[in-house]
Design an enzyme around this catalytic site. Structure first.
Site, PDB file in Angstrom:
ATOM      1  N   ALA A 114     -35.268 -19.631 -30.907  1.00  0.00           N
ATOM      2  CA  ALA A 114     -33.990 -19.498 -29.954  1.00  0.00           C
ATOM      3  C   ALA A 114     -34.657 -18.517 -28.895  1.00  0.00           C
ATOM      4  O   ALA A 114     -35.482 -17.768 -29.070  1.00  0.00           O
ATOM      5  CB  ALA A 114     -32.819 -19.065 -30.577  1.00  0.00           C
ATOM      6  N   GLY A 152     -36.233 -20.736 -34.864  1.00  0.00           N
ATOM      7  CA  GLY A 152     -35.200 -21.893 -34.695  1.00  0.00           C
ATOM      8  C   GLY A 152     -36.201 -23.124 -34.133  1.00  0.00           C
ATOM      9  O   GLY A 152     -35.710 -24.225 -34.282  1.00  0.00           O
ATOM     10  N   GLU A 167     -38.452 -13.984 -37.694  1.00  0.00           N
ATOM     11  CA  GLU A 167     -37.015 -13.361 -37.436  1.00  0.00           C
ATOM     12  C   GLU A 167     -37.103 -11.928 -38.040  1.00  0.00           C
ATOM     13  O   GLU A 167     -36.599 -10.996 -37.502  1.00  0.00           O
ATOM     14  CB  GLU A 167     -35.853 -14.212 -37.795  1.00  0.00           C
ATOM     15  CG  GLU A 167     -35.600 -15.231 -37.040  1.00  0.00           C
ATOM     16  CD  GLU A 167     -36.063 -16.718 -37.680  1.00  0.00           C
ATOM     17  OE1 GLU A 167     -37.207 -16.354 -38.417  1.00  0.00           O
ATOM     18  OE2 GLU A 167     -35.707 -17.502 -37.304  1.00  0.00           O
ATOM     19  N   GLU A 211     -36.727 -24.384 -37.702  1.00  0.00           N
ATOM     20  CA  GLU A 211     -35.462 -24.898 -38.001  1.00  0.00           C
ATOM     21  C   GLU A 211     -35.190 -25.961 -37.206  1.00  0.00           C
ATOM     22  O   GLU A 211     -34.646 -26.777 -37.916  1.00  0.00           O
ATOM     23  CB  GLU A 211     -34.429 -23.747 -37.976  1.00  0.00           C
ATOM     24  CG  GLU A 211     -34.750 -22.461 -38.878  1.00  0.00           C
ATOM     25  CD  GLU A 211     -33.731 -21.355 -38.372  1.00  0.00           C
ATOM     26  OE1 GLU A 211     -33.838 -20.868 -37.092  1.00  0.00           O
ATOM     27  OE2 GLU A 211     -33.069 -20.793 -39.226  1.00  0.00           O
TER      28      GLU A 211
HETATM   29  N1  DAK Z   1     -37.464 -16.252 -26.770  1.00  0.00           N
HETATM   30  C1  DAK Z   1     -37.671 -15.978 -25.360  1.00  0.00           C
HETATM   31  N2  DAK Z   1     -39.082 -16.051 -24.705  1.00  0.00           N
HETATM   32  C2  DAK Z   1     -40.111 -16.525 -25.337  1.00  0.00           C
HETATM   33  C3  DAK Z   1     -40.049 -16.718 -26.815  1.00  0.00           C
HETATM   34  C4  DAK Z   1     -38.426 -16.496 -27.587  1.00  0.00           C
HETATM   35  N3  DAK Z   1     -38.226 -17.077 -28.703  1.00  0.00           N
HETATM   36  N4  DAK Z   1     -41.202 -16.851 -27.336  1.00  0.00           N
HETATM   37  C5  DAK Z   1     -41.990 -16.752 -26.175  1.00  0.00           C
HETATM   38  N5  DAK Z   1     -41.329 -16.498 -25.208  1.00  0.00           N
HETATM   39  C6  DAK Z   1     -41.932 -16.230 -23.808  1.00  0.00           C
HETATM   40  C7  DAK Z   1     -42.379 -14.681 -23.759  1.00  0.00           C
HETATM   41  O1  DAK Z   1     -41.484 -13.784 -23.479  1.00  0.00           O
HETATM   42  C8  DAK Z   1     -43.192 -14.952 -22.475  1.00  0.00           C
HETATM   43  O2  DAK Z   1     -42.539 -14.949 -21.071  1.00  0.00           O
HETATM   44  P1  DAK Z   1     -43.100 -14.150 -20.111  1.00  0.00           P
HETATM   45  O3  DAK Z   1     -43.418 -12.949 -20.466  1.00  0.00           O
HETATM   46  O4  DAK Z   1     -44.503 -15.171 -19.768  1.00  0.00           O
HETATM   47  O5  DAK Z   1     -42.042 -14.177 -18.974  1.00  0.00           O
HETATM   48  C9  DAK Z   1     -43.730 -16.564 -22.663  1.00  0.00           C
HETATM   49  O6  DAK Z   1     -42.618 -17.126 -23.659  1.00  0.00           O
HETATM   50  C10 DAK Z   1     -45.067 -16.225 -23.417  1.00  0.00           C
HETATM   51  O7  DAK Z   1     -45.178 -15.669 -24.531  1.00  0.00           O
HETATM   52  P2  DAK Z   1     -46.126 -14.507 -25.084  1.00  0.00           P
HETATM   53  O8  DAK Z   1     -46.741 -13.665 -23.835  1.00  0.00           O
HETATM   54  O9  DAK Z   1     -45.733 -13.733 -26.109  1.00  0.00           O
HETATM   55  O10 DAK Z   1     -47.448 -15.409 -25.646  1.00  0.00           O
HETATM   56  P3  DAK Z   1     -48.589 -15.275 -26.632  1.00  0.00           P
HETATM   57  O11 DAK Z   1     -49.326 -16.288 -26.853  1.00  0.00           O
HETATM   58  O12 DAK Z   1     -49.107 -13.752 -26.715  1.00  0.00           O
HETATM   59  O13 DAK Z   1     -47.573 -15.412 -28.056  1.00  0.00           O
HETATM   60  C11 DAK Z   1     -45.835 -16.499 -29.657  1.00  0.00           C
HETATM   61  C12 DAK Z   1     -46.741 -16.560 -28.487  1.00  0.00           C
HETATM   62  C13 DAK Z   1     -45.237 -17.531 -29.635  1.00  0.00           C
HETATM   63  C14 DAK Z   1     -46.636 -15.979 -30.907  1.00  0.00           C
HETATM   64  C15 DAK Z   1     -44.972 -14.959 -29.051  1.00  0.00           C
HETATM   65  O14 DAK Z   1     -44.328 -15.319 -28.008  1.00  0.00           O
HETATM   66  C16 DAK Z   1     -43.906 -14.810 -30.167  1.00  0.00           C
HETATM   67  O15 DAK Z   1     -44.061 -14.477 -31.205  1.00  0.00           O
HETATM   68  N6  DAK Z   1     -42.428 -15.299 -29.745  1.00  0.00           N
HETATM   69  C17 DAK Z   1     -41.389 -14.899 -30.431  1.00  0.00           C
HETATM   70  C18 DAK Z   1     -41.211 -15.944 -31.575  1.00  0.00           C
HETATM   71  C19 DAK Z   1     -40.199 -15.523 -32.244  1.00  0.00           C
HETATM   72  O16 DAK Z   1     -39.889 -14.398 -32.807  1.00  0.00           O
HETATM   73  N7  DAK Z   1     -39.234 -16.431 -32.927  1.00  0.00           N
HETATM   74  C20 DAK Z   1     -37.868 -16.343 -33.267  1.00  0.00           C
HETATM   75  C21 DAK Z   1     -36.629 -16.151 -32.420  1.00  0.00           C
HETATM   76  S1  DAK Z   1     -35.363 -16.042 -33.339  1.00  0.00           S
HETATM   77  C22 DAK Z   1     -28.889 -19.834 -34.836  1.00  0.00           C
HETATM   78  C23 DAK Z   1     -29.681 -20.816 -34.288  1.00  0.00           C
HETATM   79  C24 DAK Z   1     -30.716 -20.285 -34.015  1.00  0.00           C
HETATM   80  C25 DAK Z   1     -31.377 -19.265 -34.137  1.00  0.00           C
HETATM   81  C26 DAK Z   1     -30.605 -18.150 -35.072  1.00  0.00           C
HETATM   82  C27 DAK Z   1     -29.145 -18.543 -35.251  1.00  0.00           C
HETATM   83  N8  DAK Z   1     -27.451 -20.165 -35.136  1.00  0.00           N
HETATM   84  C28 DAK Z   1     -26.775 -21.350 -35.017  1.00  0.00           C
HETATM   85  C29 DAK Z   1     -26.576 -19.230 -35.816  1.00  0.00           C
HETATM   86  C30 DAK Z   1     -32.880 -18.895 -34.033  1.00  0.00           C
HETATM   87  C31 DAK Z   1     -33.227 -17.475 -33.845  1.00  0.00           C
HETATM   88  C32 DAK Z   1     -34.665 -17.412 -33.333  1.00  0.00           C
HETATM   89  O17 DAK Z   1     -35.385 -18.546 -33.275  1.00  0.00           O
END
Ligand code: DAK
Length: 258
Positions: free
Chosen positions: A66, A109, A132, A112
């Site tokens: 997400a 997400g 997360e 998921e």
């Molecule tokens: N959200 C927003 N932007 C994201 C992102 C994300 N999840 N993942 C990557 N990006 C963006 C980065 O901010 C960056 O943007 P700029 O700085 O270029 O503007 C761009 O994508 C490239 O990312 P990186 O510079 O970080 O690239 P790397 O190759 O170094 O790393 C990575 C890639 C995928 C390993 C890293 O970006 C990363 O760790 N991303 C976050 C992964 C994460 O933590 N995912 C979980 C998010 S929480 C629900 C429904 C859904 C959910 C919850 C509840 N309900 C229905 C109640 C879901 C929650 C989640 O998913």
């Protein structure tokens, strides 16, 4: 409807393909993208020319979760907001099979979303994870529940508590994915699989999906009764008569979808 965050096409007979298209953000699943994705799937579900759907991303990312920038300052009430939850819940009402074709990151997400599909075809570069915990939260769209039911408690705990990520090969070994293919072939593998499913008896396919999913929800006794009722119901379709007649007469069945 003009889509801004997804691409929709029919790459083969009976197959509807939705590609997540926010490559610069690793296909982070923001509200507009999720709205478009669910609307596209619902339209394909209602389209008689489509029998099976695929959700895919690109080689580097299926989806990195997400959109964190949308959630960072949210209050609990905003997170409980019906629109946020509804977007994710709408996938459960899709009646036709949905295949996730995953390459690169399937995180949070994104993982998921793949788990909520009926099957997963992965490229050799796929990475599945629930990171997360690094953000001070836990999975919120089924990660703790669907992962456990798919790969068991031990590995689920490791993924959710300690950001253990699975390679495509591990995901296949642990039963998370159906197939693994080279990165330049995985989408074609998914399209071929979807085409094969789309060519089968449509009503039976929908009831089969529903019955298998019910196994995740209920007791064995109730599930067996549910399956049996679906089985009996199919004897009201012309396709059941056609399928059995075709077998007995050693010919190929021609499905009508009713
Ligand atoms: N959200 C927003 N932007 C994201 C992102 C994300 N999840 N993942 C990557 N990006 C963006 C980065 O901010 C960056 O943007 P700029 O700085 O270029 O503007 C761009 O994508 C490239 O990312 P990186 O510079 O970080 O690239 P790397 O190759 O170094 O790393 C990575 C890639 C995928 C390993 C890293 O970006 C990363 O760790 N991303 C976050 C992964 C994460 O933590 N995912 C979980 C998010 S929480 C629900 C429904 C859904 C959910 C919850 C509840 N309900 C229905 C109640 C879901 C929650 C989640 O998913």
């Amino acid at each position: 409807m003009d889509y801004e965050n997804i691409l929709v096409e029919q790459p083969a007979e009976g197959v509807g393909l939705v590609q997540l298209n926010r490559p610069k953000a690793y296909n982070a699943l923001n509200g507009p993208l999720m709205d478009e994705l669910m609307t596209a799937l619902e339209r394909l579900d209602a389209n008689d020319a489509v029998g099976c759907m695929i959700i895919t991303g690109n080689e580097k990312a299926f989806a990195a979760g997400a959109d964190i920038s949308e959630m960072a300052q949210a209050s609990p009430v905003e997170m409980m907001n019906l629109a946020f939850i509804d977007r994710w819940e709408r996938l459960r009402d899709i009646q036709k099979p949905v295949i996730a074709a995953v390459s690169g990151f399937a995180l949070g997400g994104g993982c998921e979303l793949a788990l909520a599909c009926d099957m997963i075809v992965a490229s050799e570069r796929a990475i599945f994870g629930q990171p997360e915990i690094n953000l001070g939260v836990i999975p919120g769209a089924g990660g703790t529940q669907r992962l456990l039911r798919t790969i068991g408690k031990a590995l689920t705990m490791e993924m959710v508590l300690n950001d253990r990520r699975l390679s495509a090969e591990e995901a296949e070994r642990f039963g998370l994915v159906n197939r693994v293919a080279p990165v330049d072939e995985y989408l074609q593998v998914a399209i071929k699989l979807a085409g094969e499913i789309a060519a089968r008896a449509p009503v039976a396919i929908r009831l089969a999906k529903d019955a298998v999913n019910m196994a995740l929800e209920t007791t064995l006794t109730a599930g067996l009764a549910y399956e049996r009722n679906h089985f009996y119901a199919l004897f009201a379709t012309e396709d059941q008569k056609e399928g059995m007649d075709a077998f007995l007469n050693k010919r190929k069945p021609e499905w009508k979808g009713h």
